[in-house]
Design a protein around this motif. Structure first.
Motif, short mmCIF file in Angstrom:
data_model
loop_
_atom_site.label_atom_id
_atom_site.label_comp_id
_atom_site.label_asym_id
_atom_site.label_seq_id
_atom_site.Cartn_x
_atom_site.Cartn_y
_atom_site.Cartn_z
N GLU C 16 0.82 -1.20 0.00
CA GLU C 16 0.00 0.00 0.00
C GLU C 16 0.86 1.26 0.00
O GLU C 16 1.61 1.49 0.95
CB GLU C 16 -0.81 -0.04 1.30
CG GLU C 16 -2.14 0.67 1.34
CD GLU C 16 -3.06 0.35 0.19
OE1 GLU C 16 -3.32 -0.84 -0.05
OE2 GLU C 16 -3.50 1.30 -0.47
N PRO C 17 0.80 2.11 -1.04
CA PRO C 17 1.58 3.35 -1.00
C PRO C 17 1.09 4.27 0.12
O PRO C 17 -0.07 4.21 0.51
CB PRO C 17 1.35 3.98 -2.37
CG PRO C 17 0.13 3.33 -2.91
CD PRO C 17 0.00 1.99 -2.27
N ASN C 18 1.98 5.12 0.62
CA ASN C 18 1.61 6.05 1.69
C ASN C 18 2.61 7.18 1.73
O ASN C 18 3.68 7.07 2.33
CB ASN C 18 1.56 5.31 3.03
CG ASN C 18 0.98 6.15 4.16
OD1 ASN C 18 1.07 7.37 4.15
ND2 ASN C 18 0.40 5.49 5.15
N ALA C 19 2.27 8.27 1.07
CA ALA C 19 3.20 9.39 0.93
C ALA C 19 3.48 10.07 2.26
O ALA C 19 4.60 10.50 2.54
CB ALA C 19 2.65 10.41 -0.06
N HIS C 77 11.00 4.00 -0.94
CA HIS C 77 10.78 3.72 -2.36
C HIS C 77 9.46 2.99 -2.59
O HIS C 77 8.67 3.35 -3.46
CB HIS C 77 11.95 2.89 -2.89
CG HIS C 77 11.73 2.31 -4.26
ND1 HIS C 77 11.71 3.06 -5.41
CD2 HIS C 77 11.50 1.03 -4.66
CE1 HIS C 77 11.49 2.28 -6.46
NE2 HIS C 77 11.35 1.04 -6.03
N GLN C 78 9.21 1.95 -1.79
CA GLN C 78 7.99 1.17 -1.98
C GLN C 78 6.73 1.94 -1.52
O GLN C 78 5.64 1.69 -2.03
CB GLN C 78 8.09 -0.18 -1.25
CG GLN C 78 9.13 -1.09 -1.89
CD GLN C 78 9.14 -2.49 -1.31
OE1 GLN C 78 8.31 -2.84 -0.47
NE2 GLN C 78 10.10 -3.29 -1.73
N LEU C 79 6.90 2.89 -0.59
CA LEU C 79 5.75 3.69 -0.16
C LEU C 79 5.38 4.74 -1.20
O LEU C 79 4.28 5.28 -1.19
CB LEU C 79 6.05 4.39 1.18
CG LEU C 79 6.01 3.53 2.44
CD1 LEU C 79 6.53 4.32 3.63
CD2 LEU C 79 4.59 3.02 2.73
N THR C 80 6.31 5.07 -2.10
CA THR C 80 6.07 6.17 -3.03
C THR C 80 6.02 5.78 -4.50
O THR C 80 5.51 6.55 -5.33
CB THR C 80 7.16 7.25 -2.87
OG1 THR C 80 8.44 6.63 -3.04
CG2 THR C 80 7.09 7.92 -1.51
N ARG C 81 6.48 4.59 -4.85
CA ARG C 81 6.66 4.29 -6.28
C ARG C 81 5.37 4.24 -7.09
O ARG C 81 5.39 4.42 -8.30
CB ARG C 81 7.45 3.00 -6.48
CG ARG C 81 6.77 1.74 -6.00
CD ARG C 81 7.65 0.54 -6.22
NE ARG C 81 7.23 -0.60 -5.40
CZ ARG C 81 7.87 -1.76 -5.37
NH1 ARG C 81 8.96 -1.94 -6.10
NH2 ARG C 81 7.45 -2.74 -4.61
N ASN C 82 4.21 3.97 -6.42
CA ASN C 82 2.96 3.88 -7.17
C ASN C 82 2.01 5.03 -6.87
O ASN C 82 0.80 4.90 -7.08
CB ASN C 82 2.28 2.54 -6.89
CG ASN C 82 3.07 1.38 -7.48
OD1 ASN C 82 3.58 1.48 -8.59
ND2 ASN C 82 3.19 0.30 -6.73
N ASP C 154 2.97 -4.38 6.95
CA ASP C 154 4.09 -4.50 6.00
C ASP C 154 5.21 -3.51 6.34
O ASP C 154 6.39 -3.77 6.07
CB ASP C 154 3.64 -4.18 4.56
CG ASP C 154 2.71 -5.24 3.99
OD1 ASP C 154 2.08 -4.96 2.95
OD2 ASP C 154 2.62 -6.33 4.58
N VAL C 155 4.82 -2.36 6.92
CA VAL C 155 5.82 -1.35 7.29
C VAL C 155 6.31 -1.59 8.72
O VAL C 155 7.49 -1.43 9.04
CB VAL C 155 5.23 0.08 7.18
CG1 VAL C 155 6.32 1.13 7.39
CG2 VAL C 155 4.58 0.29 5.82
N CYS C 156 5.38 -2.01 9.58
CA CYS C 156 5.69 -2.28 10.99
C CYS C 156 6.84 -3.26 11.17
O CYS C 156 7.73 -3.04 11.98
CB CYS C 156 4.48 -2.94 11.67
SG CYS C 156 3.70 -1.91 12.85
#
Lengths: 55, 88, 203
Positions: C16-19, C77-82, C154-156
């Protein structure tokens, strides 16, 4: 090569110095995968964060 | 988890165990139990890495095979995430 | 010298993206208590160490911090790429995006660029190890602050791993300080700098 083996000398802790307790090799997690997810193989170093602001 | 994911997971776990032991050994260089554990896992990691490199892609440049093409360059980068299926 | 293994020390697979979260977590990349500072600090301090085992520890922990730097960059990178343009504009990430698009650039969450003033390499073993112990606590505190804000497992998971590593490093630096104190004159640890002075008293 000088022997730098550390020997814990409890009585001799002079002022004006910081002392972290010396870790002795005790238990290691049985399940390595569990240790990996936690971030250490030593249970005595596992100190999780559980704080919440609740305001 | 598929075979590739499982093998990489095992490599991560064994290598991490070695890293935590190595830091302990840096300050306890003569601890027999730590030394023995380290030697044991070191051997396992070597085998697992060799197996992974043969089946999927090289994890280090040293394991790059030069038969068909530069497999090192074709290996997925670690930040891509997920289990990137590779056909070299 | 360094070898590279083409894997992360701990997996990062964020769906899940999260800017907004990315803007916070970037502090652990280029912020004052982040992994870039940590690795540069330890890898810089090691040269002036008078004891080989302490220099070795700094090298090993400094190397591990580079692996953590890579993990943090991967998280961002993975939080912002999409992200969509709309998400970029709405989240405040537009201020970073205009200068870097989706590139990873070392700065703190507040925008301060990474710089060497964020660490010290004093050339005195007691001072440097004390700095290192403080650095590990600062990093741990920052991860505590981040954990309060995360709901995505996934981030935790990688963040919790990174936080626990700081605690272990603290213990090791503490042990290095014990080893050092043990080798110095217990009547006065500060009589001289074992990495610089050739003798305690040349009179």
């Amino acid at each position: 090569m000088q022997d730098f083996t550390y020997v814990e000398k409890k009585e001799e802790r002079p002022l004006a110095m910081a002392y972290v307790k010396w870790q002795k090799f005790d238990k290691v997690y049985d399940e390595l995968e569990k240790a990996f997810r936690i971030g250490t193989i030593f249970p005595e170093l596992n100190k999780p964060f559980t704080g919440r602001r609740c305001v | 988890m598929n075979g590739q994911e499982q093998l990489l997971n095992n490599i991560n776990i064994v290598d991490f165990t070695m890293v935590d032991l190595a830091l302990f050994l840096d300050t306890h260089p003569k601890d027999r139990r730590a030394l023995d554990y380290y030697a044991h896992y070191s051997q396992i990691k070597r085998q697992l890495c060799r197996e992974f490199s043969k089946k999927y892609y090289p994890l280090t440049m040293a394991e790059a095979d030069c038969e068909k093409s530069w497999s090192w360059g074709e290996a997925p980068l670690p930040w891509e995430g997920g289990c990137v299926h590779v056909e070299l | 010298m360094w070898s590279y293994e083409k894997r992360l020390q701990f997996p990062v697979n964020i769906k899940e993206p999260n800017a907004k979260l990315a803007q916070i977590i970037i502090s652990q990349y280029g912020g004052p208590d982040g992994e870039m500072g940590a690795s540069m600090r330890y890898l810089s301090q090691r040269y002036a160490m008078p004891y080989r085992d302490v220099a070795g520890l700094l090298t090993d922990i400094g190397t591990e911090e580079l692996a953590h730097l890579e993990m943090v960059a991967t998280i961002i990178h993975q939080l912002t790429r999409n992200l969509s343009m709309e998400e970029i504009e709405k989240s405040g990430f537009d201020k970073y995006y205009v200068d870097h698009t989706l590139g990873i650039w070392p700065q703190a969450a507040g925008g301060v660029p990474f710089n060497a003033c964020e660490f010290q390499s004093k050339g005195d073993i007691i001072t440097d190890l004390s700095e290192d112990m403080a650095a590990e606590q600062k990093a741990r505190s920052t991860y505590d602050n981040i954990l309060r804000m995360i709901k995505d497992p996934d981030v935790c998971e990688p963040i919790k791993f990174l936080r626990e590593r700081e605690i272990v490093h603290y213990q090791r630096f503490g042990e290095a300080l014990r080893l050092t104190a043990d080798r110095l004159n217990e009547k006065n640890f500060y009589a001289f700098n074992p990495g610089f002075d050739r003798c305690e008293d040349c009179n």
